[in-house]
Write a protein that holds these residues in place. Structure first.
Motif, PDB file in Angstrom:
ATOM      1  N   GLY A  15     -15.388  -3.091   1.453  1.00  0.00           N
ATOM      2  CA  GLY A  15     -14.935  -2.802   0.159  1.00  0.00           C
ATOM      3  C   GLY A  15     -14.191  -1.655   0.398  1.00  0.00           C
ATOM      4  O   GLY A  15     -13.349  -1.568   1.311  1.00  0.00           O
ATOM      5  N   SER A  16     -13.889  -0.789  -0.650  1.00  0.00           N
ATOM      6  CA  SER A  16     -13.087   0.404  -0.654  1.00  0.00           C
ATOM      7  C   SER A  16     -13.886   1.473  -1.223  1.00  0.00           C
ATOM      8  O   SER A  16     -13.748   1.996  -2.140  1.00  0.00           O
ATOM      9  CB  SER A  16     -12.048   0.134  -1.713  1.00  0.00           C
ATOM     10  N   ALA A  26     -21.769   1.256   2.224  1.00  0.00           N
ATOM     11  CA  ALA A  26     -20.786   0.146   2.529  1.00  0.00           C
ATOM     12  C   ALA A  26     -20.786  -0.233   3.865  1.00  0.00           C
ATOM     13  O   ALA A  26     -20.031  -1.101   4.353  1.00  0.00           O
ATOM     14  CB  ALA A  26     -19.406   0.566   2.218  1.00  0.00           C
ATOM     15  N   LEU A  27     -21.707   0.193   4.777  1.00  0.00           N
ATOM     16  CA  LEU A  27     -21.995   0.137   6.324  1.00  0.00           C
ATOM     17  C   LEU A  27     -22.422  -1.382   6.160  1.00  0.00           C
ATOM     18  O   LEU A  27     -23.432  -1.816   5.663  1.00  0.00           O
ATOM     19  CB  LEU A  27     -22.635   0.899   6.985  1.00  0.00           C
ATOM     20  N   ARG A  51      -6.271   3.625   4.428  1.00  0.00           N
ATOM     21  CA  ARG A  51      -5.985   4.259   3.162  1.00  0.00           C
ATOM     22  C   ARG A  51      -5.069   5.287   3.317  1.00  0.00           C
ATOM     23  O   ARG A  51      -4.436   5.405   2.273  1.00  0.00           O
ATOM     24  CB  ARG A  51      -7.509   4.717   2.539  1.00  0.00           C
ATOM     25  N   ALA A  52      -5.229   6.136   4.276  1.00  0.00           N
ATOM     26  CA  ALA A  52      -4.134   7.329   4.444  1.00  0.00           C
ATOM     27  C   ALA A  52      -2.737   6.734   4.766  1.00  0.00           C
ATOM     28  O   ALA A  52      -1.812   7.251   3.984  1.00  0.00           O
ATOM     29  CB  ALA A  52      -4.565   8.088   5.618  1.00  0.00           C
ATOM     30  N   LEU A  53      -2.749   5.429   5.236  1.00  0.00           N
ATOM     31  CA  LEU A  53      -1.512   4.792   5.470  1.00  0.00           C
ATOM     32  C   LEU A  53      -0.971   4.003   4.346  1.00  0.00           C
ATOM     33  O   LEU A  53       0.013   3.292   4.169  1.00  0.00           O
ATOM     34  CB  LEU A  53      -1.427   3.863   6.449  1.00  0.00           C
ATOM     35  N   GLU A  98      -4.641  -0.004   2.606  1.00  0.00           N
ATOM     36  CA  GLU A  98      -5.987  -0.365   2.638  1.00  0.00           C
ATOM     37  C   GLU A  98      -6.228  -1.609   2.202  1.00  0.00           C
ATOM     38  O   GLU A  98      -7.009  -2.627   2.588  1.00  0.00           O
ATOM     39  CB  GLU A  98      -7.004   0.443   1.707  1.00  0.00           C
ATOM     40  N   ASP A  99      -5.273  -2.121   1.368  1.00  0.00           N
ATOM     41  CA  ASP A  99      -5.232  -3.541   0.963  1.00  0.00           C
ATOM     42  C   ASP A  99      -4.924  -4.600   1.985  1.00  0.00           C
ATOM     43  O   ASP A  99      -5.217  -5.635   1.947  1.00  0.00           O
ATOM     44  CB  ASP A  99      -4.270  -3.773  -0.316  1.00  0.00           C
TER      45      ASP A  99
END
Ligand code: GUN
Ligand code: ZN
Length: 468
Positions: free
Chosen positions: A15-16, A25-26, A392-394, A397-398
């Motif tokens: 997920g996110s 979320a692990l 996400r930082a980049l 994330e999608d």
């Protein structure tokens, strides 16, 4: 490409999740199957016993008793420091740059040397399982061409840009260009390499970033010009990358020197268009969702607030911070600000290519923060920081970072048997009777114990990337 069924022990962060909620979320699937469709995307991730009927006849790659992990994301690494990882004789940041790093980076003026470095850099990335990276580039366009070409040939993901310097000490002279050339060369790099592999920013593996070395290496005019350039290319998904608040030796370190040189209240102001004396506005901001700032060890609250507000992320580089005596980024306070914190090797400020070694250093330095500040990082938080938080930082994330259905499949095969110390700690290490804690203990042992030889296969978008 046909569909592929990979069998192994799967760990990923699904997920996110918010940074504070990653342990929930692990996902741990000891007898797992990861199925990649013919477009290189995740079609199924779950227990082997649940493989959907339509995939039962597909080609099976049985990696058991190995592990399957998402590819590691390195959000800060220096291409022109490929051979400078263990440079001795520099001391802390500013002296190390002058005595060790500027001379090392100047050697890339030789095209043959730069080509060799590009090949070595990509080989080291593959060996370390770094499927995606934000790469601080060389000042020399021919070296950048070699890096992008080799990265494309290998099939790796990369965001990168030439290191921009328009002022500095004599040792940096080979790396310095005029203000006009700085903008021209950066514009040309964007034109040549941004999304060059597919022609579309949303599907590309290659992206370009605007990368001034740090505020002390550029002039106000350059910051103003870069702000204008960035404003004109932001909409095309171009990135911004640099260093922030790394070394705070009183009076003479990077933080004080920057504040004195610019007459600003905060170091971040120099990247936020407020680079005139008194932090007055002189140009456009370089911050945003596609901006990553390395280190952020000594941020003021106002800086963290502004980074969170603009969606700017932190590349956390504890191995480098130890190597250069830069201190420790305060873990709880930085996360509490809401900024995304991902992992960076900062090679050659750091002396490790492996993101798991960065996570190991993070665990050690943050448990050692004084009093209430100290924290024992959860293994899921470590995995998140080295994978999904990097995506996400980049701002991708999608697309990748975990094994959610439909994601581009960047993954690693880990064979513990290739590293005896890892194999034996997984086999004989203490495990709780509580299944959740036992799972966390196994993931921790895995992340702490991975070394390059255990990373036996590396895949980007479902395609195996060759070390050769
Ligand atoms: N600040 C400016 N340049 C550099 C660099 O090359 N490495 C690190 N760690 N910090 C920097
Ligand atoms: Zn760096």
């Amino acid at each position: 490409m046909v569909s592929q069924v990979h069998l192994g022990h799967i760990f990923h962060i699904a997920g996110s999740p918010a940074a504070g909620a990653v342990s929930d979320a692990l996902v741990d699937v000891p007898d797992g199957a990861l199925i990649i469709d013919d477009s290189g995307r995740v079609a199924f991730c779950g227990p082997r016993s649940d493989i959907p009927a339509e995939y039962r006849a597909e080609k099976v790659f049985d990696h058991r008793p190995g592990f399957l992990l998402p590819g590691f994301v390195d959000t800060h690494i220096h291409f022109p420091q490929t051979f400078a990882g263990d440079a001795y004789g520099g001391g802390q940041l500013l002296e190390w740059l002058e005595l060790c790093i500027y001379p090392a980076e100047s050697r890339y003026a030789d095209p043959e040397f730069a080509r060799r470095a590009a090949a070595e850099f990509c080989a080291r990335r593959i060996a370390a399982g770094t499927t995606a990276a934000m790469v601080f580039g060389s000042a020399f366009p021919h070296a950048q061409d070699a890096l992008f070409a080799e990265t494309r040939r290998r099939g790796l993901r990369m965001v990168g840009g030439r290191g921009i310097q328009t002022t500095g000490e004599p040792a940096a002279a080979p790396l310095i260009t005029s203000e006009d050339d700085a903008i021209r060369l950066t514009g040309e790099e964007i034109g040549k390499w941004h999304a060059a592999d597919t022609g579309e920013v949303g599907t590309a593996l290659l992206h370009v970033a605007i990368v001034p070395r740090f505020s002390l290496a550029v002039t106000r005019t350059t910051l103003k010009n870069l702000g204008e350039l960035y404003d004109s290319v932001r909409g095309r998904g171009v990135y911004f990358h640099t260093h922030l608040n790394e070394n705070n030796r009183p009076g003479t370190g990077e933080v004080d020197s920057t504040k004195q040189a610019y007459g600003v209240t905060t170091y971040l102001d120099t990247y936020d268009g407020k680079f005139l004396p008194g932090s007055a506005t002189g140009g456009k901001s370089l911050l945003g969702r596609r901006s990553i700032l390395a280190h952020c060890v000594h941020c003021q609250d106002a800086e963290l607030r502004r980074m969170a507000e603009t969606g700017t992320s932190v590349a956390h580089c504890p191995v480098s911070q130890q190597f250069l005596g830069s201190g420790t980024m305060p873990w709880k306070r930085t996360l509490a600000s809401g900024v995304t914190v991902a992992a960076g090797t900062d090679y050659g400020g750091g002396d490790e290519w492996l993101i798991p070694q960065v996570l190991s250093a993070a665990f050690k330095v943050h448990i050692s923060e004084p009093g209430e500040l100290g924290v024992s990082m959860h293994p899921a938080e470590m995995l998140f920081t080295g994978t999904l938080a990097g995506a996400r930082a980049l701002d991708m994330e999608d697309r990748f970072g975990n094994f959610d259905i439909g994601k581009e499949a960047d993954f690693l095969v880990i064979e513990p048997g290739r590293v005896p110390a890892l194999e034996s700690s997984l086999a004989f290490g203490i495990r709780s009777d509580d299944p959740a804690l036992a799972r966390d203990q196994t993931l921790f042992a895995l992340l702490m114990g991975i070394r390059e030889p255990a990373i036996t296969e590396v895949y980007v978008r479902g395609r195996r990337v060759d070390a050769a």
